[in-house]
Design a protein around this motif. Structure first.
Motif, PDB file in Angstrom:
ATOM      1  N   SER A 188       0.953  -1.371   0.030  1.00 21.40           N
ATOM      2  CA  SER A 188      -0.214   0.081  -0.114  1.00 21.40           C
ATOM      3  C   SER A 188       1.127   1.119  -0.140  1.00 21.40           C
ATOM      4  CB  SER A 188      -0.916  -0.209   1.150  1.00 21.40           C
ATOM      5  OG  SER A 188      -1.413  -1.125   1.013  1.00 21.40           O
ATOM      6  N   GLN A 190       2.142   4.987  -0.222  1.00 20.46           N
ATOM      7  CA  GLN A 190       1.971   6.567   0.154  1.00 20.46           C
ATOM      8  C   GLN A 190       1.595   6.797  -1.260  1.00 20.46           C
ATOM      9  OE1 GLN A 190       0.802   7.754   2.617  1.00 20.46           O
ATOM     10  NE2 GLN A 190       0.802   5.211   3.298  1.00 20.46           N
ATOM     11  N   ASN A 192       3.025   9.397  -2.122  1.00 23.91           N
ATOM     12  CA  ASN A 192       4.315  10.809  -2.193  1.00 23.91           C
ATOM     13  C   ASN A 192       5.572   9.479  -2.631  1.00 23.91           C
ATOM     14  OD1 ASN A 192       4.768   9.292   0.006  1.00 23.91           O
ATOM     15  ND2 ASN A 192       5.120  11.049   1.239  1.00 23.91           N
ATOM     16  N   GLU A 193       5.706   7.968  -2.486  1.00 23.31           N
ATOM     17  CA  GLU A 193       6.757   7.213  -2.920  1.00 23.31           C
ATOM     18  C   GLU A 193       6.709   7.182  -4.162  1.00 23.31           C
ATOM     19  OE1 GLU A 193       6.746   4.524  -0.338  1.00 23.31           O
ATOM     20  OE2 GLU A 193       8.376   4.043  -1.954  1.00 23.31           O
TER      21      GLU A 193
END
Ligand code: ATP
Length: 219
Positions: A188, A190, A192-193
């Motif tokens: 999962s 984020q 901003n990954e």
């Protein structure tokens, strides 16, 4: 409470299920009409017994109704597979998974109450074909006729972009549910990954949307 499994038919398919369950520490009974096959599994399965599962008495004497999940892996003898499945359901086995040999066999199995029908040769064929046509698709799991989970290799084209920048959910209607990066797995991720070239993106969505994403962003 511990679940109890039984595998009927210890050929390559049933044998592999039996072996994997046993390796995972699960209680599994292996059943086959062929004594040699049963011997082979006597040290692998928790119990291995010789029985003809089209014989109702033999099935009853195994106490099969007490098993939580029975897998019928009889392939070639479609009649034996169907008869066994009917009796398992009549005896009250909660979950019966059956290997189908062809589409007609599958139809009959569904009609007589098999809880789950698998078609390993057909499904593996589809999987391999999908992997062959695309350079970036590594693996693929069909969820329905129109939805899948796909492993896609990130190309240089999206290197350094965040998931937010790619805007996959809004633009393509798909979700990146995990990223595999060498030995690491980000579940999962984020928004901003950042994605790097050679990351493996595990994507869920409609096939047409996944294809669009793959074509536009990756190739
Ligand atoms: P696979 O395709 O998984 O390699 P296979 O080609 O060796 O299997 P199949 O005909 O698909 O053989 O049967 C799988 C197993 O089911 C065999 O080991 C066979 O002995 C067993 N089997 C067939 N009929 C019965 C039956 N009535 N009761 C119990 N076992 C059976």
């Amino acid at each position: 409470m511990k679940k109890e499994f039984a595998v009927i038919g210890l050929g390559r398919f049933g044998g592999s299920i039996c072996r994997t369950l046993a390796e995972q520490g699960v209680e599994v009974m292996g059943i086959d009409i062929d004594e040699e096959r049963v011997d082979e599994y006597s040290t692998i399965a928790s119990h291995a017994v010789v029985a003809n599962t089209t014989d109702e008495k033999a099935l009853k004497s195994l106490g099969i109704r007490n098993f939580d999940h029975v897998i019928v892996a009889i392939g070639d003898d479609i009649q034996a597979s169907i008869l066994t499945t009917i009796m398992l359901k009549e005896l009250g086995v909660k979950k019966v998974t059956v290997k189908a040999q062809n589409d007609y066999h599958e139809k009959v199995l569904v009609k007589i109450g098999a809880d789950h029908v698998v078609h390993p040769e057909r499904d593996m064929g589809k999987r391999i074909a999908n992997n062959i046509i695309s350079n970036s698709v590594l693996d693929y799991l069909e969820l329905s006729d129109e939805h899948s989970i796909v492993e896609i290799v990130a190309s240089e084209k999206i290197h350094g972009h965040s998931i937010l920048q790619l805007d996959v959910r809004a633009k393509y209607g798909i979700n990146i549910v995990a990223i595999k990066r060498q030995d690491e797995i980000i579940v999962s991720p984020q928004a901003n990954e950042t994605i790097y070239e050679q990351d493996i993106l595990i994507v869920i969505g409609a096939d047409s949307d996944i294809n669009r994403f793959e074509r536009k962003v990756l190739s």
